[in-house]
Write a protein that holds these residues in place. Structure first.
Motif, PDB file in Angstrom:
ATOM      1  N   TYR A  23       0.852  -1.183   0.000  1.00  0.00           N
ATOM      2  CA  TYR A  23       0.000   0.000   0.000  1.00  0.00           C
ATOM      3  C   TYR A  23       0.890   1.236   0.000  1.00  0.00           C
ATOM      4  O   TYR A  23       1.779   1.344   0.856  1.00  0.00           O
ATOM      5  CB  TYR A  23      -0.867   0.057   1.262  1.00  0.00           C
ATOM      6  N   GLU A  45      -4.896   4.658   1.972  1.00  0.00           N
ATOM      7  CA  GLU A  45      -6.249   4.430   1.477  1.00  0.00           C
ATOM      8  C   GLU A  45      -6.526   2.939   1.479  1.00  0.00           C
ATOM      9  O   GLU A  45      -5.785   2.151   0.894  1.00  0.00           O
ATOM     10  CB  GLU A  45      -6.401   4.983   0.064  1.00  0.00           C
ATOM     11  N   GLY A  46      -7.592   2.542   2.172  1.00  0.00           N
ATOM     12  CA  GLY A  46      -7.970   1.142   2.248  1.00  0.00           C
ATOM     13  C   GLY A  46      -8.588   0.649   0.960  1.00  0.00           C
ATOM     14  O   GLY A  46      -8.857   1.424   0.032  1.00  0.00           O
ATOM     15  N   GLU A  47      -8.813  -0.646   0.898  1.00  0.00           N
ATOM     16  CA  GLU A  47      -9.391  -1.246  -0.311  1.00  0.00           C
ATOM     17  C   GLU A  47     -10.795  -0.730  -0.601  1.00  0.00           C
ATOM     18  O   GLU A  47     -11.247  -0.730  -1.739  1.00  0.00           O
ATOM     19  CB  GLU A  47      -9.390  -2.763  -0.176  1.00  0.00           C
ATOM     20  N   ASP A  48     -11.488  -0.263   0.446  1.00  0.00           N
ATOM     21  CA  ASP A  48     -12.832   0.287   0.271  1.00  0.00           C
ATOM     22  C   ASP A  48     -12.818   1.776  -0.059  1.00  0.00           C
ATOM     23  O   ASP A  48     -13.864   2.406  -0.166  1.00  0.00           O
ATOM     24  CB  ASP A  48     -13.676   0.032   1.514  1.00  0.00           C
ATOM     25  N   SER A  50     -11.609   4.170   1.874  1.00  0.00           N
ATOM     26  CA  SER A  50     -11.579   5.019   3.069  1.00  0.00           C
ATOM     27  C   SER A  50     -10.140   5.304   3.489  1.00  0.00           C
ATOM     28  O   SER A  50      -9.228   4.516   3.235  1.00  0.00           O
ATOM     29  CB  SER A  50     -12.341   4.352   4.215  1.00  0.00           C
ATOM     30  N   HIS A  52      -7.279   5.730   6.232  1.00  0.00           N
ATOM     31  CA  HIS A  52      -6.935   5.201   7.553  1.00  0.00           C
ATOM     32  C   HIS A  52      -5.716   5.935   8.090  1.00  0.00           C
ATOM     33  O   HIS A  52      -4.741   6.152   7.363  1.00  0.00           O
ATOM     34  CB  HIS A  52      -6.606   3.708   7.475  1.00  0.00           C
ATOM     35  N   ILE A  81      -4.459  -1.556  13.336  1.00  0.00           N
ATOM     36  CA  ILE A  81      -5.011  -1.126  12.051  1.00  0.00           C
ATOM     37  C   ILE A  81      -6.377  -1.772  11.910  1.00  0.00           C
ATOM     38  O   ILE A  81      -6.499  -2.992  11.979  1.00  0.00           O
ATOM     39  CB  ILE A  81      -4.112  -1.539  10.869  1.00  0.00           C
ATOM     40  N   GLY A  82      -7.402  -0.959  11.739  1.00  0.00           N
ATOM     41  CA  GLY A  82      -8.758  -1.482  11.599  1.00  0.00           C
ATOM     42  C   GLY A  82      -9.243  -2.213  12.840  1.00  0.00           C
ATOM     43  O   GLY A  82     -10.009  -3.161  12.741  1.00  0.00           O
ATOM     44  N   GLN A  86      -1.753  -5.482  14.051  1.00  0.00           N
ATOM     45  CA  GLN A  86      -1.178  -5.992  12.809  1.00  0.00           C
ATOM     46  C   GLN A  86       0.344  -5.911  12.864  1.00  0.00           C
ATOM     47  O   GLN A  86       0.899  -4.981  13.444  1.00  0.00           O
ATOM     48  CB  GLN A  86      -1.652  -5.161  11.610  1.00  0.00           C
TER      49      GLN A  86
END
Length: 103
Positions: A23, A45-48, A50, A52, A81-82, A86
């Protein structure tokens, strides 16, 4: 991969190809007067789609690496993370002045 096992990854400076999900990140780091770099926080930027923000990064170890002949500085880290703890790598490419996160 266990966090303790990741310490052994810093032994090889010629690391071949970088593996894992990468990422691009915007990283805030701090450098000492002696040139020691430490990542403090980063955004990605997350996979959706958004955005973070990750702070309170625990850095296990750091070292110079070469991925396919490209010099980099690699940090083995841990952070929430989330909502989950992690383990990941932060890699800085000084020639491009670019950071990535690898999970």
């Amino acid at each position: 991969m266990a966090f303790q096992q990741m310490n052994t990854l810093m032994a090889d400076t010629d690391a071949g190809n970088l593996s894992g999900q990468t990422y691009p990140i915007a990283c805030k780091s701090w450098c000492t007067k002696d040139g020691v770099m430490m990542p403090l926080s980063f955004k990605f930027e997350g996979e959706d789609g958004s955005l973070h923000h990750v702070s309170d990064i625990s850095t296990c170890c750091a070292g110079e690496k070469n991925y396919s002949g490209i010099p980099s500085r690699e940090f083995l880290c841990r952070a929430v993370i989330g909502g989950l703890m992690q383990e990941f790598k932060l890699v800085f490419y000084p020639e491009e002045c670019k950071w990535i996160m690898v999970i």
